[in-house]
Design an enzyme around this catalytic site. Structure first.
Site, PDB file in Angstrom:
ATOM      1  N   TYR A   1      46.628  51.169  44.336  1.00  0.00           N
ATOM      2  CA  TYR A   1      48.669  50.963  44.651  1.00  0.00           C
ATOM      3  C   TYR A   1      48.591  51.723  43.324  1.00  0.00           C
ATOM      4  O   TYR A   1      50.341  51.782  43.397  1.00  0.00           O
ATOM      5  CB  TYR A   1      48.074  49.246  44.209  1.00  0.00           C
ATOM      6  CG  TYR A   1      49.741  48.234  43.057  1.00  0.00           C
ATOM      7  CD1 TYR A   1      50.875  48.087  44.100  1.00  0.00           C
ATOM      8  CD2 TYR A   1      49.035  47.881  42.058  1.00  0.00           C
ATOM      9  CE1 TYR A   1      51.448  47.720  43.478  1.00  0.00           C
ATOM     10  CE2 TYR A   1      50.666  46.956  41.804  1.00  0.00           C
ATOM     11  CZ  TYR A   1      51.613  47.073  42.163  1.00  0.00           C
ATOM     12  OH  TYR A   1      52.561  46.488  41.675  1.00  0.00           O
ATOM     13  N   ILE A   2      47.962  52.131  42.415  1.00  0.00           N
ATOM     14  CA  ILE A   2      48.592  52.446  41.450  1.00  0.00           C
ATOM     15  C   ILE A   2      48.032  53.662  42.149  1.00  0.00           C
ATOM     16  O   ILE A   2      49.043  54.668  41.307  1.00  0.00           O
ATOM     17  CB  ILE A   2      47.455  52.549  40.291  1.00  0.00           C
ATOM     18  CG1 ILE A   2      47.753  50.573  39.759  1.00  0.00           C
ATOM     19  CG2 ILE A   2      47.908  52.878  39.050  1.00  0.00           C
ATOM     20  CD1 ILE A   2      46.950  51.044  38.656  1.00  0.00           C
TER      21      ILE A   2
ATOM     22  N   ASP B   1      24.230  60.134  43.753  1.00  0.00           N
ATOM     23  CA  ASP B   1      24.369  62.053  43.632  1.00  0.00           C
ATOM     24  C   ASP B   1      24.836  62.817  42.483  1.00  0.00           C
ATOM     25  O   ASP B   1      25.637  62.395  41.545  1.00  0.00           O
ATOM     26  CB  ASP B   1      25.642  63.074  44.407  1.00  0.00           C
ATOM     27  CG  ASP B   1      25.116  64.837  44.811  1.00  0.00           C
ATOM     28  OD1 ASP B   1      24.049  64.686  44.069  1.00  0.00           O
ATOM     29  OD2 ASP B   1      25.527  64.766  45.374  1.00  0.00           O
TER      30      ASP B   1
ATOM     31  N   TRP C   1      38.785  51.354  42.649  1.00  0.00           N
ATOM     32  CA  TRP C   1      37.510  49.183  42.743  1.00  0.00           C
ATOM     33  C   TRP C   1      38.266  48.995  43.581  1.00  0.00           C
ATOM     34  O   TRP C   1      39.353  47.860  44.100  1.00  0.00           O
ATOM     35  CB  TRP C   1      38.412  49.331  41.493  1.00  0.00           C
ATOM     36  CG  TRP C   1      37.908  47.408  40.404  1.00  0.00           C
ATOM     37  CD1 TRP C   1      37.899  46.787  40.578  1.00  0.00           C
ATOM     38  CD2 TRP C   1      37.021  48.080  39.512  1.00  0.00           C
ATOM     39  NE1 TRP C   1      37.216  45.932  40.214  1.00  0.00           N
ATOM     40  CE2 TRP C   1      36.597  47.348  39.186  1.00  0.00           C
ATOM     41  CE3 TRP C   1      36.021  49.530  38.799  1.00  0.00           C
ATOM     42  CZ2 TRP C   1      34.982  46.522  38.666  1.00  0.00           C
ATOM     43  CZ3 TRP C   1      34.923  48.783  37.867  1.00  0.00           C
ATOM     44  CH2 TRP C   1      34.526  47.613  37.205  1.00  0.00           C
TER      45      TRP C   1
ATOM     46  N   THR D   1      41.680  46.884  31.638  1.00  0.00           N
ATOM     47  CA  THR D   1      42.727  45.572  32.686  1.00  0.00           C
ATOM     48  C   THR D   1      42.834  44.560  31.374  1.00  0.00           C
ATOM     49  O   THR D   1      41.835  44.925  30.229  1.00  0.00           O
ATOM     50  CB  THR D   1      42.036  45.130  33.090  1.00  0.00           C
ATOM     51  OG1 THR D   1      43.221  43.748  34.111  1.00  0.00           O
ATOM     52  CG2 THR D   1      41.018  44.254  33.593  1.00  0.00           C
TER      53      THR D   1
ATOM     54  N   TYR E   1      36.341  39.705  37.565  1.00  0.00           N
ATOM     55  CA  TYR E   1      37.204  41.059  37.603  1.00  0.00           C
ATOM     56  C   TYR E   1      37.107  41.878  36.065  1.00  0.00           C
ATOM     57  O   TYR E   1      36.404  42.865  35.607  1.00  0.00           O
ATOM     58  CB  TYR E   1      38.478  41.265  37.776  1.00  0.00           C
ATOM     59  CG  TYR E   1      39.306  42.310  37.875  1.00  0.00           C
ATOM     60  CD1 TYR E   1      38.801  44.234  38.352  1.00  0.00           C
ATOM     61  CD2 TYR E   1      40.407  42.210  36.627  1.00  0.00           C
ATOM     62  CE1 TYR E   1      39.459  44.764  38.244  1.00  0.00           C
ATOM     63  CE2 TYR E   1      40.997  43.398  36.644  1.00  0.00           C
ATOM     64  CZ  TYR E   1      41.051  44.286  37.451  1.00  0.00           C
ATOM     65  OH  TYR E   1      41.369  45.829  37.153  1.00  0.00           O
TER      66      TYR E   1
ATOM     67  N   LYS F   1      34.514  45.010  33.830  1.00  0.00           N
ATOM     68  CA  LYS F   1      35.856  45.961  33.602  1.00  0.00           C
ATOM     69  C   LYS F   1      34.760  46.413  32.054  1.00  0.00           C
ATOM     70  O   LYS F   1      35.088  46.905  31.669  1.00  0.00           O
ATOM     71  CB  LYS F   1      37.083  45.546  33.434  1.00  0.00           C
ATOM     72  CG  LYS F   1      37.596  46.008  34.874  1.00  0.00           C
ATOM     73  CD  LYS F   1      37.820  47.591  35.256  1.00  0.00           C
ATOM     74  CE  LYS F   1      38.627  48.217  36.130  1.00  0.00           C
ATOM     75  NZ  LYS F   1      39.183  49.553  36.553  1.00  0.00           N
TER      76      LYS F   1
END
Length: 280
Positions: free
Chosen positions: A12-13, A53, A71, A109, A132, A136
């Site tokens: 979205y962003i 990795d 995310w 956020t 969420y 974060k």
């Protein structure tokens, strides 16, 4: 010309950040699973970033800057994936820094903070109230600790209420747009008197790129306007801007007791960055 890696480039962003960085003259490596809607001027990269990795920095093209936006379930605040994926984010970001990355940006956020009334600043205490927000917040704490004293600069960009690109969003604006499309005449609403910090995606993308390519201002940076507006005022403006006929049906839903009457970000740092870059 700096090379910027954008993870979650098709999100979205992410798509807006990729386009903005390209428009500003940067070389962009777009990292994601698929690239629908991503600006084709970018170099597409589908190397799995969560493989563990240790040489992931080289595998991703040794960018100068990484803007980490990948995310899962960003619109589902209590999805189990937030905590499940946390260690993968930590491993990826630490491997990038160890590989030689000089500038790391991670999207944060306001939900890290939880309930708060007034302006959110760097030292505002965090008590997240969703999976969420918890994930974060834990990622921020972990990265700030592990990169302390390292040669990798960390920009933790804390976003607030985002408007624009309703077709790809899941906000109240997206829901109203769908209701208008469905021919509904009214939209059930709260009192709309709570105040929030709204920012359009295009303006947000400018802030994200500008903050990411500089290293004078590091740490937590609020990417916001710092100008609280009532939800009712912002939604009514949205209806006018779009020439929608649908009307808000105020008071159908009660205001939730855990919603702050007013919360916004302190924009001091981002305003200084924009001014420095000639973008203010």
């Amino acid at each position: 010309m700096k090379t910027i890696l954008v993870t979650g480039a098709a999100g979205y962003i992410g798509r807006h950040v990729v386009k903005k960085a390209l428009d500003m003259g940067y070389r962009v490596i777009a990292s994601d699973f698929a690239f629908k809607g991503v600006d084709e001027r970018a170099e597409f990269c589908d190397v799995p970033i969560f493989s563990g990795d240790k040489n992931i920095y080289a595998a991703l093209g040794k960018p100068d800057v990484c803007i980490h936006m990948a995310w899962r379930d960003g619109f589902r605040h209590n999805a189990p994936s937030h905590m499940k994926d946390l260690s993968s984010h930590v491993t990826f970001l630490n491997n990038m820094a160890a590989g030689g990355l000089s500038d790391l940006t991670v999207m944060g956020t306001m939900h890290e903070v939880g309930y708060w009334e007034g302006a959110i600043e760097d030292d505002t205490p965090c008590n997240p109230l969703s999976q969420y927000g918890i994930a974060k917040n834990a990622l921020r704490q972990s990265m700030m600790l592990s990169l302390q004293g390292s040669s990798c600069n960390l920009h933790w960009l804390r976003a607030y209420y985002i408007t624009g690109d309703e077709a790809h969003g899941s906000s109240i604006f997206a829901k109203i747009a769908q209701a208008e499309l469905d021919g509904k005449t009214t939209f059930p609403f709260t009192s709309g008197q709570n105040k929030y910090d709204f920012i359009d995606l295009d303006e947000l993308a400018t802030m994200i790129v500008a903050a990411s390519v500089q290293n004078k201002v590091n740490g937590i940076i609020n990417v916001c306007t710092g100008q609280p507006r009532t939800l009712a005022d912002r939604v009514e403006q949205f209806l006018r801007d779009k020439n929608y006929k649908i009307k808000l049906d105020y008071g159908v839903f009660p205001d939730r007791p855990y919603d702050s009457p007013g919360v916004w970000g302190d924009p001091t740092k981002i305003n200084a960055i924009l001014k420095d870059a000639g973008l203010a």
